[in-house]
Design a protein around this motif. Sequence first.
Motif, PDB file in Angstrom:
ATOM      1  N   LEU A   1       0.869  -1.169   0.000  1.00 20.37           N
ATOM      2  CA  LEU A   1       0.000   0.000   0.000  1.00 20.37           C
ATOM      3  C   LEU A   1       0.906   1.218   0.000  1.00 20.37           C
ATOM      4  O   LEU A   1       1.729   1.389   0.902  1.00 20.37           O
ATOM      5  CB  LEU A   1      -0.905   0.016   1.236  1.00 20.37           C
ATOM      6  CG  LEU A   1      -1.683   1.316   1.497  1.00 20.37           C
ATOM      7  CD1 LEU A   1      -2.606   1.647   0.337  1.00 20.37           C
ATOM      8  CD2 LEU A   1      -2.455   1.212   2.804  1.00 20.37           C
ATOM      9  N   THR A   2       0.783   2.043  -1.019  1.00 24.64           N
ATOM     10  CA  THR A   2       1.554   3.270  -1.122  1.00 24.64           C
ATOM     11  C   THR A   2       0.601   4.441  -0.952  1.00 24.64           C
ATOM     12  O   THR A   2      -0.458   4.486  -1.583  1.00 24.64           O
ATOM     13  CB  THR A   2       2.266   3.371  -2.489  1.00 24.64           C
ATOM     14  OG1 THR A   2       3.100   2.222  -2.654  1.00 24.64           O
ATOM     15  CG2 THR A   2       3.107   4.635  -2.581  1.00 24.64           C
ATOM     16  N   VAL A   3       0.988   5.370  -0.074  1.00 22.46           N
ATOM     17  CA  VAL A   3       0.183   6.556   0.203  1.00 22.46           C
ATOM     18  C   VAL A   3       1.072   7.772  -0.009  1.00 22.46           C
ATOM     19  O   VAL A   3       2.156   7.855   0.562  1.00 22.46           O
ATOM     20  CB  VAL A   3      -0.332   6.555   1.663  1.00 22.46           C
ATOM     21  CG1 VAL A   3      -1.183   7.781   1.940  1.00 22.46           C
ATOM     22  CG2 VAL A   3      -1.086   5.271   1.984  1.00 22.46           C
ATOM     23  N   ILE A   4       0.628   8.701  -0.824  1.00 26.87           N
ATOM     24  CA  ILE A   4       1.329   9.971  -1.000  1.00 26.87           C
ATOM     25  C   ILE A   4       0.375  11.043  -0.509  1.00 26.87           C
ATOM     26  O   ILE A   4      -0.769  11.127  -0.970  1.00 26.87           O
ATOM     27  CB  ILE A   4       1.727  10.201  -2.465  1.00 26.87           C
ATOM     28  CG1 ILE A   4       2.632   9.060  -2.923  1.00 26.87           C
ATOM     29  CG2 ILE A   4       2.418  11.557  -2.622  1.00 26.87           C
ATOM     30  CD1 ILE A   4       2.915   9.026  -4.392  1.00 26.87           C
ATOM     31  N   CYS A   5       0.839  11.818   0.477  1.00 32.32           N
ATOM     32  CA  CYS A   5      -0.057  12.787   1.107  1.00 32.32           C
ATOM     33  C   CYS A   5       0.733  13.941   1.718  1.00 32.32           C
ATOM     34  O   CYS A   5       1.958  13.960   1.682  1.00 32.32           O
ATOM     35  CB  CYS A   5      -0.897  12.109   2.183  1.00 32.32           C
ATOM     36  SG  CYS A   5       0.065  11.491   3.572  1.00 32.32           S
ATOM     37  N   GLU A   6       0.005  14.868   2.296  1.00 36.96           N
ATOM     38  CA  GLU A   6       0.609  16.028   2.940  1.00 36.96           C
ATOM     39  C   GLU A   6       1.416  15.599   4.168  1.00 36.96           C
ATOM     40  O   GLU A   6       0.964  14.789   4.976  1.00 36.96           O
ATOM     41  CB  GLU A   6      -0.488  16.997   3.360  1.00 36.96           C
ATOM     42  CG  GLU A   6      -1.289  17.530   2.191  1.00 36.96           C
ATOM     43  CD  GLU A   6      -2.445  18.407   2.622  1.00 36.96           C
ATOM     44  OE1 GLU A   6      -2.265  19.209   3.564  1.00 36.96           O
ATOM     45  OE2 GLU A   6      -3.525  18.288   2.015  1.00 36.96           O
ATOM     46  N   ALA A   7       2.598  16.170   4.307  1.00 36.95           N
ATOM     47  CA  ALA A   7       3.499  15.826   5.412  1.00 36.95           C
ATOM     48  C   ALA A   7       2.895  16.123   6.779  1.00 36.95           C
ATOM     49  O   ALA A   7       3.224  15.464   7.765  1.00 36.95           O
ATOM     50  CB  ALA A   7       4.825  16.561   5.251  1.00 36.95           C
ATOM     51  N   VAL A   8       1.990  17.066   6.849  1.00 34.95           N
ATOM     52  CA  VAL A   8       1.367  17.429   8.122  1.00 34.95           C
ATOM     53  C   VAL A   8       0.617  16.237   8.735  1.00 34.95           C
ATOM     54  O   VAL A   8       0.386  16.203   9.939  1.00 34.95           O
ATOM     55  CB  VAL A   8       0.447  18.659   7.951  1.00 34.95           C
ATOM     56  CG1 VAL A   8      -0.796  18.321   7.144  1.00 34.95           C
ATOM     57  CG2 VAL A   8       0.100  19.271   9.284  1.00 34.95           C
ATOM     58  N   LEU A   9       0.285  15.233   7.933  1.00 29.64           N
ATOM     59  CA  LEU A   9      -0.453  14.069   8.414  1.00 29.64           C
ATOM     60  C   LEU A   9       0.422  12.970   9.006  1.00 29.64           C
ATOM     61  O   LEU A   9      -0.093  11.991   9.538  1.00 29.64           O
ATOM     62  CB  LEU A   9      -1.279  13.465   7.271  1.00 29.64           C
ATOM     63  CG  LEU A   9      -2.434  14.295   6.754  1.00 29.64           C
ATOM     64  CD1 LEU A   9      -3.072  13.618   5.555  1.00 29.64           C
ATOM     65  CD2 LEU A   9      -3.449  14.515   7.861  1.00 29.64           C
ATOM     66  N   GLU A  10       1.723  13.121   8.938  1.00 33.90           N
ATOM     67  CA  GLU A  10       2.616  12.024   9.301  1.00 33.90           C
ATOM     68  C   GLU A  10       2.313  11.413  10.665  1.00 33.90           C
ATOM     69  O   GLU A  10       2.157  10.195  10.792  1.00 33.90           O
ATOM     70  CB  GLU A  10       4.079  12.484   9.259  1.00 33.90           C
ATOM     71  CG  GLU A  10       5.052  11.372   9.559  1.00 33.90           C
ATOM     72  CD  GLU A  10       6.502  11.755   9.326  1.00 33.90           C
ATOM     73  OE1 GLU A  10       7.385  11.026   9.816  1.00 33.90           O
ATOM     74  OE2 GLU A  10       6.767  12.783   8.655  1.00 33.90           O
TER      75      GLU A  10
END
Length: 100
Positions: free
Chosen positions: A9-18
Amino acid sequence: MQTHQRTLLTVICEAVLEHKLEQALEKLGAPGWTISDARGRGGRGVRSAGWDTEGNIRLEIICNRELAQTIADYLHENFYANFAMVCYLSTVEVFRADKF
């Protein structure tokens, strides 16, 4: 050496969600994950990663298909509406099945 099929599962998202994602993965039972910085352009414009929380991250989890789908569903329900996020599943071959 024998290989075993798992799902990536690959997720690319905003860093603020880490940190929120790490908490969710822990709660959902992910066996482990890798997070790296990501840059690029998409439907919401260019993400330059100029600030720690301004850029994107790439989150990768290798696990069984059922868990990958559960995590993807959770992310969709809790984050898709308000954050830039892309998820995709890939079938991968691993050597150490007990790790995933």
